[in-house]
Design a protein around this motif. Structure first.
Motif, PDB file in Angstrom:
ATOM      1  N   SER A  57       1.955  -2.846  -1.425  1.00 29.49           N
ATOM      2  CA  SER A  57       1.844  -2.228  -2.749  1.00 29.49           C
ATOM      3  C   SER A  57       0.511  -2.584  -3.420  1.00 29.49           C
ATOM      4  O   SER A  57      -0.048  -1.791  -4.175  1.00 29.49           O
ATOM      5  CB  SER A  57       3.009  -2.644  -3.640  1.00 29.49           C
ATOM      6  OG  SER A  57       2.932  -4.023  -3.940  1.00 29.49           O
ATOM      7  N   LEU A  58      -0.019  -3.764  -3.133  1.00 29.33           N
ATOM      8  CA  LEU A  58      -1.309  -4.152  -3.706  1.00 29.33           C
ATOM      9  C   LEU A  58      -2.491  -3.468  -3.032  1.00 29.33           C
ATOM     10  O   LEU A  58      -3.526  -3.252  -3.653  1.00 29.33           O
ATOM     11  CB  LEU A  58      -1.486  -5.670  -3.637  1.00 29.33           C
ATOM     12  CG  LEU A  58      -0.580  -6.505  -4.554  1.00 29.33           C
ATOM     13  CD1 LEU A  58      -0.808  -7.986  -4.296  1.00 29.33           C
ATOM     14  CD2 LEU A  58      -0.824  -6.160  -6.006  1.00 29.33           C
ATOM     15  N   THR A  59      -2.340  -3.140  -1.750  1.00 25.41           N
ATOM     16  CA  THR A  59      -3.452  -2.536  -1.016  1.00 25.41           C
ATOM     17  C   THR A  59      -3.344  -1.025  -0.913  1.00 25.41           C
ATOM     18  O   THR A  59      -4.208  -0.394  -0.305  1.00 25.41           O
ATOM     19  CB  THR A  59      -3.543  -3.120   0.404  1.00 25.41           C
ATOM     20  OG1 THR A  59      -2.323  -2.857   1.097  1.00 25.41           O
ATOM     21  CG2 THR A  59      -3.835  -4.607   0.358  1.00 25.41           C
ATOM     22  N   ALA A  60      -2.286  -0.437  -1.473  1.00 23.96           N
ATOM     23  CA  ALA A  60      -2.109   1.014  -1.393  1.00 23.96           C
ATOM     24  C   ALA A  60      -3.187   1.715  -2.231  1.00 23.96           C
ATOM     25  O   ALA A  60      -3.526   1.250  -3.324  1.00 23.96           O
ATOM     26  CB  ALA A  60      -0.730   1.398  -1.898  1.00 23.96           C
ATOM     27  N   PRO A  61      -3.714   2.818  -1.718  1.00 21.42           N
ATOM     28  CA  PRO A  61      -4.711   3.560  -2.508  1.00 21.42           C
ATOM     29  C   PRO A  61      -4.061   4.162  -3.750  1.00 21.42           C
ATOM     30  O   PRO A  61      -2.934   4.608  -3.732  1.00 21.42           O
ATOM     31  CB  PRO A  61      -5.191   4.663  -1.549  1.00 21.42           C
ATOM     32  CG  PRO A  61      -4.169   4.735  -0.487  1.00 21.42           C
ATOM     33  CD  PRO A  61      -3.458   3.435  -0.431  1.00 21.42           C
ATOM     34  N   ARG A  62      -4.819   4.160  -4.833  1.00 21.08           N
ATOM     35  CA  ARG A  62      -4.268   4.655  -6.106  1.00 21.08           C
ATOM     36  C   ARG A  62      -4.799   5.985  -6.459  1.00 21.08           C
ATOM     37  O   ARG A  62      -5.775   6.467  -6.294  1.00 21.08           O
ATOM     38  CB  ARG A  62      -4.577   3.651  -7.203  1.00 21.08           C
ATOM     39  CG  ARG A  62      -3.922   2.350  -6.819  1.00 21.08           C
ATOM     40  CD  ARG A  62      -4.026   1.336  -7.891  1.00 21.08           C
ATOM     41  NE  ARG A  62      -3.581   0.082  -7.317  1.00 21.08           N
ATOM     42  CZ  ARG A  62      -2.564  -0.592  -7.758  1.00 21.08           C
ATOM     43  NH1 ARG A  62      -1.887  -0.185  -8.760  1.00 21.08           N
ATOM     44  NH2 ARG A  62      -2.220  -1.705  -7.184  1.00 21.08           N
TER      45      ARG A  62
END
Length: 111
Positions: A106-111
């Motif tokens: 969730s922290l490394t997912a593209p936004r």
């Protein structure tokens, strides 16, 4: 390469028969006899060998990253191993690894 419907069902039937015969050879033929202690000792380690064998390729060469090692999955595997070694509890280790994996993804997912 395409197969006809009859070929596909023939392959499925052959695999089903082969699976049945493999299981029957163990359960049907020697299922009512006590196994030697050395065999029982070796069977005790089967889950310990199978689970890492299934997980290691997914950690080291995940398909989602084109075969490159994913740092988040590697960290989750290391945390799982560390917690399992430290606490001697499989469920706690798997939960810790799942938590690290979900937070890391969730922290490394593209936004």
């Amino acid at each position: 390469m395409t197969y006809s419907d009859a070929s596909v069902w023939g392959i499925i039937a052959a695999l089903a028969l082969g699976t049945y015969l493999i299981r029957f050879s163990f359960l049907g033929l020697i299922g009512d006899r006590p196994l030697p202690p050395v065999v029982l000792r070796m069977l005790r380690y089967t889950p310990v060998a199978v689970l890492p064998g299934m997980v290691a390729p997914l950690v080291l060469w995940p398909a989602a990253t084109d075969g490159q090692t994913d740092p988040v999955r590697l960290m989750a595997a290391l945390v799982t191993f560390g917690v399992g070694y430290w606490r001697k509890n499989v469920l706690l280790a798997m939960l810790a690894g799942a938590l690290v994996l979900s937070v890391g993804l969730s922290l490394t997912a593209p936004r």
